[in-house]
Motif scaffolding. Structure first.
Motif, PDB file in Angstrom:
ATOM      1  N   THR A  40       0.882  -1.166   0.000  1.00 43.33           N
ATOM      2  CA  THR A  40       0.000   0.000   0.000  1.00 43.33           C
ATOM      3  C   THR A  40       0.916   1.211   0.000  1.00 43.33           C
ATOM      4  O   THR A  40       1.702   1.406   0.936  1.00 43.33           O
ATOM      5  N   TRP A  41       0.869   1.989  -1.077  1.00 41.80           N
ATOM      6  CA  TRP A  41       1.739   3.150  -1.263  1.00 41.80           C
ATOM      7  C   TRP A  41       0.861   4.387  -1.313  1.00 41.80           C
ATOM      8  O   TRP A  41       0.135   4.591  -2.273  1.00 41.80           O
ATOM      9  N   GLU A  42       0.886   5.172  -0.250  1.00 41.62           N
ATOM     10  CA  GLU A  42       0.065   6.386  -0.183  1.00 41.62           C
ATOM     11  C   GLU A  42      -1.399   6.081  -0.495  1.00 41.62           C
ATOM     12  O   GLU A  42      -2.061   6.794  -1.236  1.00 41.62           O
ATOM     13  N   GLY A  43      -1.888   4.967   0.038  1.00 44.46           N
ATOM     14  CA  GLY A  43      -3.290   4.591  -0.120  1.00 44.46           C
ATOM     15  C   GLY A  43      -3.613   3.754  -1.340  1.00 44.46           C
ATOM     16  O   GLY A  43      -4.691   3.185  -1.428  1.00 44.46           O
ATOM     17  N   GLN A  44      -2.697   3.638  -2.294  1.00 43.14           N
ATOM     18  CA  GLN A  44      -2.904   2.795  -3.479  1.00 43.14           C
ATOM     19  C   GLN A  44      -2.381   1.391  -3.180  1.00 43.14           C
ATOM     20  O   GLN A  44      -1.286   1.242  -2.640  1.00 43.14           O
ATOM     21  N   GLN A  45      -3.163   0.381  -3.573  1.00 45.53           N
ATOM     22  CA  GLN A  45      -2.764  -0.991  -3.280  1.00 45.53           C
ATOM     23  C   GLN A  45      -2.274  -1.720  -4.532  1.00 45.53           C
ATOM     24  O   GLN A  45      -2.840  -1.565  -5.614  1.00 45.53           O
ATOM     25  N   PHE A  46      -1.223  -2.518  -4.327  1.00 43.88           N
ATOM     26  CA  PHE A  46      -0.618  -3.311  -5.391  1.00 43.88           C
ATOM     27  C   PHE A  46      -0.353  -4.704  -4.830  1.00 43.88           C
ATOM     28  O   PHE A  46       0.049  -4.843  -3.682  1.00 43.88           O
ATOM     29  N   ALA A  50       5.538  -8.351  -9.568  1.00 44.10           N
ATOM     30  CA  ALA A  50       5.613  -7.527 -10.782  1.00 44.10           C
ATOM     31  C   ALA A  50       4.913  -6.184 -10.584  1.00 44.10           C
ATOM     32  O   ALA A  50       5.455  -5.134 -10.957  1.00 44.10           O
ATOM     33  N   ALA A  51       3.726  -6.186 -10.001  1.00 48.49           N
ATOM     34  CA  ALA A  51       2.970  -4.942  -9.804  1.00 48.49           C
ATOM     35  C   ALA A  51       3.687  -4.013  -8.823  1.00 48.49           C
ATOM     36  O   ALA A  51       3.708  -2.788  -9.019  1.00 48.49           O
ATOM     37  N   ILE A  52       4.276  -4.582  -7.788  1.00 42.85           N
ATOM     38  CA  ILE A  52       4.981  -3.778  -6.793  1.00 42.85           C
ATOM     39  C   ILE A  52       6.215  -3.137  -7.406  1.00 42.85           C
ATOM     40  O   ILE A  52       6.439  -1.929  -7.272  1.00 42.85           O
ATOM     41  N   VAL A  53       7.027  -3.918  -8.088  1.00 35.32           N
ATOM     42  CA  VAL A  53       8.243  -3.371  -8.695  1.00 35.32           C
ATOM     43  C   VAL A  53       7.888  -2.341  -9.764  1.00 35.32           C
ATOM     44  O   VAL A  53       8.537  -1.291  -9.868  1.00 35.32           O
TER      45      VAL A  53
END
Length: 126
Positions: A40-46, A50-53
């Motif tokens: 969770t990056w500033e409220g966005q979820q991944f 692959a999606a995280i990188v």
């Protein structure tokens, strides 16, 4: 480091490795995630390596430097390690900003991986 509990040693080593790789070549962070990892990056979820990188590599800066102010680590009942980091970062020519980041680490195939991660800038009055 030998006088600290093992979970603090592992957590501290992970944090040092994470920010060293993040600050020098974010494309190499894939090795710390699994296909099931969540960010969770500033409220966005991944979800998934692959999606995280892809998210981390798409962040809008060329250079970044992290400075760790404090870090805390705890063992969990299911043999994981919960790590919380507080620090400052400087991206490109922007002002220095505070941040908070939390990691859940799990031993997987004889290595520690990040199964869950949450990042927030320490911004006020937004």
């Amino acid at each position: 480091m030998g006088d600290k509990p093992i979970w603090e040693q592992i957590g501290s080593s992970f944090v040092q490795h994470y920010y060293q790789v993040f600050d020098t070549d974010r494309t190499q962070l894939g090795s710390i995630y699994t296909g099931e990892s969540c960010l969770t990056w500033e409220g966005q979820q991944f979800q998934g390596k692959a999606a995280i990188v892809e998210k981390l590599c798409s962040l809008p800066f060329t250079k970044i430097a992290h400075s760790i102010t404090a870090q805390d680590h705890q063992p969990t009942p299911d043999s994981c390690i919960l790590s919380m980091v507080v620090g400052q970062l400087k991206a490109d020519d922007d002002q220095v900003l505070g941040f908070h980041q939390t990691f859940l680490l799990k031993s997987y195939s004889n290595a520690w991986v990040c199964t869950n991660e949450i990042f927030r800038l320490a911004l006020h009055n937004l």
